[in-house]
Design an enzyme around this catalytic site. Sequence first.
Site, PDB file in Angstrom:
ATOM      1  N   ARG A  50       0.811  -1.222   0.000  1.00  0.00           N
ATOM      2  CA  ARG A  50       0.000   0.000   0.000  1.00  0.00           C
ATOM      3  C   ARG A  50       0.840   1.265   0.000  1.00  0.00           C
ATOM      4  O   ARG A  50       0.305   2.365  -0.156  1.00  0.00           O
ATOM      5  CB  ARG A  50      -0.936  -0.002   1.213  1.00  0.00           C
ATOM      6  CG  ARG A  50      -2.039  -1.036   1.114  1.00  0.00           C
ATOM      7  CD  ARG A  50      -2.983  -0.964   2.295  1.00  0.00           C
ATOM      8  NE  ARG A  50      -2.317  -1.292   3.561  1.00  0.00           N
ATOM      9  CZ  ARG A  50      -2.915  -1.302   4.742  1.00  0.00           C
ATOM     10  NH1 ARG A  50      -4.199  -0.975   4.828  1.00  0.00           N
ATOM     11  NH2 ARG A  50      -2.250  -1.627   5.830  1.00  0.00           N
ATOM     12  N   ASP A  92      -3.741  -2.120  -2.656  1.00  0.00           N
ATOM     13  CA  ASP A  92      -4.404  -2.591  -1.438  1.00  0.00           C
ATOM     14  C   ASP A  92      -5.074  -3.913  -1.792  1.00  0.00           C
ATOM     15  O   ASP A  92      -5.944  -3.964  -2.671  1.00  0.00           O
ATOM     16  CB  ASP A  92      -5.432  -1.561  -0.973  1.00  0.00           C
ATOM     17  CG  ASP A  92      -6.122  -1.958   0.333  1.00  0.00           C
ATOM     18  OD1 ASP A  92      -6.086  -3.157   0.695  1.00  0.00           O
ATOM     19  OD2 ASP A  92      -6.713  -1.078   0.982  1.00  0.00           O
ATOM     20  N   VAL A  93      -4.682  -5.002  -1.119  1.00  0.00           N
ATOM     21  CA  VAL A  93      -5.176  -6.326  -1.512  1.00  0.00           C
ATOM     22  C   VAL A  93      -6.686  -6.465  -1.318  1.00  0.00           C
ATOM     23  O   VAL A  93      -7.302  -7.377  -1.888  1.00  0.00           O
ATOM     24  CB  VAL A  93      -4.435  -7.449  -0.745  1.00  0.00           C
ATOM     25  CG1 VAL A  93      -2.948  -7.425  -1.061  1.00  0.00           C
ATOM     26  CG2 VAL A  93      -4.686  -7.357   0.759  1.00  0.00           C
ATOM     27  N   HIS A 177       9.677 -23.851   5.973  1.00  0.00           N
ATOM     28  CA  HIS A 177      11.076 -23.591   5.614  1.00  0.00           C
ATOM     29  C   HIS A 177      12.033 -24.653   6.141  1.00  0.00           C
ATOM     30  O   HIS A 177      13.143 -24.803   5.627  1.00  0.00           O
ATOM     31  CB  HIS A 177      11.508 -22.184   6.059  1.00  0.00           C
ATOM     32  CG  HIS A 177      11.684 -22.014   7.534  1.00  0.00           C
ATOM     33  ND1 HIS A 177      10.685 -21.578   8.365  1.00  0.00           N
ATOM     34  CD2 HIS A 177      12.761 -22.220   8.324  1.00  0.00           C
ATOM     35  CE1 HIS A 177      11.128 -21.512   9.599  1.00  0.00           C
ATOM     36  NE2 HIS A 177      12.383 -21.900   9.612  1.00  0.00           N
ATOM     37  N   ASP A 234       2.505 -23.222  16.500  1.00  0.00           N
ATOM     38  CA  ASP A 234       3.568 -22.501  15.808  1.00  0.00           C
ATOM     39  C   ASP A 234       4.710 -23.423  15.396  1.00  0.00           C
ATOM     40  O   ASP A 234       5.294 -23.245  14.320  1.00  0.00           O
ATOM     41  CB  ASP A 234       4.096 -21.379  16.710  1.00  0.00           C
ATOM     42  CG  ASP A 234       5.007 -20.413  15.968  1.00  0.00           C
ATOM     43  OD1 ASP A 234       4.677 -20.045  14.824  1.00  0.00           O
ATOM     44  OD2 ASP A 234       6.053 -20.028  16.517  1.00  0.00           O
ATOM     45  N   HIS A 239       6.502 -27.440  12.084  1.00  0.00           N
ATOM     46  CA  HIS A 239       7.836 -27.918  11.723  1.00  0.00           C
ATOM     47  C   HIS A 239       8.144 -29.335  12.210  1.00  0.00           C
ATOM     48  O   HIS A 239       8.614 -30.173  11.445  1.00  0.00           O
ATOM     49  CB  HIS A 239       8.898 -26.965  12.280  1.00  0.00           C
ATOM     50  CG  HIS A 239       8.765 -25.556  11.808  1.00  0.00           C
ATOM     51  ND1 HIS A 239       8.533 -25.223  10.488  1.00  0.00           N
ATOM     52  CD2 HIS A 239       8.832 -24.380  12.478  1.00  0.00           C
ATOM     53  CE1 HIS A 239       8.464 -23.902  10.368  1.00  0.00           C
ATOM     54  NE2 HIS A 239       8.630 -23.377  11.555  1.00  0.00           N
ATOM     55  N   LYS A 339      10.662 -21.879  23.733  1.00  0.00           N
ATOM     56  CA  LYS A 339      11.322 -20.581  23.671  1.00  0.00           C
ATOM     57  C   LYS A 339      12.030 -20.322  24.998  1.00  0.00           C
ATOM     58  O   LYS A 339      11.695 -20.903  26.019  1.00  0.00           O
ATOM     59  CB  LYS A 339      10.304 -19.476  23.377  1.00  0.00           C
ATOM     60  CG  LYS A 339       9.572 -19.685  22.048  1.00  0.00           C
ATOM     61  CD  LYS A 339       8.787 -18.465  21.645  1.00  0.00           C
ATOM     62  CE  LYS A 339       8.009 -18.728  20.363  1.00  0.00           C
ATOM     63  NZ  LYS A 339       8.861 -19.168  19.245  1.00  0.00           N
TER      64      LYS A 339
END
EC number: 1.1.1.49
Length: 491
Positions: A50, A92-93, A177, A234, A239, A339
């Site tokens: 944008r 703007d999507v 990834h 997450d 993963h 974490k």
Amino acid sequence: MAVTQTAQVCDLVIFGAKGDLARRKLLPSLYQLEKAGQLNPDTRIIGVGRADWDKAAYTKVVREALETFMKETIDEGLWDTLSARLDFCNLDVNDTAAFSRLGAMLDQKNRITINYFAMPPSTFGAICKGLGEAKLNAKPARVVMEKPLGTSLATSQEINDQVGEYFEECQVYRIDHYLGKETVLNLLALRFANSLFVNNWDNRTIDHVEITVAEEVGIEGRWGYFDKAGQMRDMIQNHLLQILCMIAMSPPSDLSADSIRDEKVKVLKSLRRIDRSNVREKTVRGQYTAGFAQGKKVPGYLEEEGANKSSNTETFVAIRVDIDNWRWAGVPFYLRTGKRLPTKCSEVVVYFKTPELNLFKESWQDLPQNKLTIRLQPDEGVDIQVLNKVPGLDHKHNLQITKLDLSYSETFNQTHLADAYERLLLETMRGIQALFVRRDEVEEAWKWVDSITEAWAMDNDAPKPYQAGTWGPVASVAMITRDGRSWNEFE
């Protein structure tokens, strides 16, 4: 430098061009691909956002991102080549009509359009609708999406349905990834090119498997996102289950995308269900409190900026996973991720059963297990722990644990291992889907994870506290100790 034959002429369109993912990962990876001569000379890179930018303004943003997030000095000759590829589309999507501006910039007749959604999944439906209404969705156009998609099976299906309305499955590239990491890719070669492992990779020879993905950082200012997701959604769903599939899958008939993904789906369908009846026995979830990380005092999760002081979101998960098939019956897989742990590391440790007869009791009453350690990060490599006789004239066989070590950087004399995003971007340009996740994989993973998160919600058991800088709650040690085993110690 010669371009590989598989490099295709593309228009790489990055939605969310000024976002964190684009600046930290995509742009540095594109620079490295330019450096390696992997980008077709006619490929273009078009940022979408944008911001009221033109080509010059976007080029400046890209330069700043490379200077900030790359560890090496920019080569000006390479920069001239890369920057000549750049352009920008103000869009703007949520404005479907505005996609005609993007269409006017694209060359669909001579270039394959690759639409990289470096934006939140909540925007994917709008982007796909805009591309579809502007007739920018026809084959061979592709879309690239980051996992995790949604926060449950239902929300994942909703997103995939929105995408599927305009793009066929063969056009969709769902990125995890971790599947682009060199050591994860090597699992296929290690397992299926070496008879040593081909013939010794099942419940007859393997005792158990541990998969650890440890993060030294906290939530890094992402409270709004992370508190809705938690470590289970997450990291485990995203993963660790993919790594588990690569370790546990049976040999595919060939190395085509669907052959590999078919075998991974079979593993996911064989995961033993964890629900309210066994969730306390099979899982441990924790939440970090104040402590020390990297030599500095750090706040607890509930003390982070913007925190909800009553949040029960987990920042650590340990799970015993059982796979109910002929290959793995009786072999537990132990997964842990968290974490604010002592170090950043990811590894798979495969423990082999000890010989049924110990001939060396004089030296070692209980023989330690051989173990294969696959280091995903840092210091990527593979080592095997074996027992050897200590040299000497003693008539006894004195045994000592030794390691056969393959370090990637030393063995292959490479100072630069390609980043996962370099490989995955290149694979999208090649049109190869083997390293990307199919829709049924995503949904089978969500089915299994949803059962656990629903059990946690019904159980109403708060996550166990653990001090930042430690290896998680004591309960995670107790879980594996009950089975007569222990977590691998990091050196």
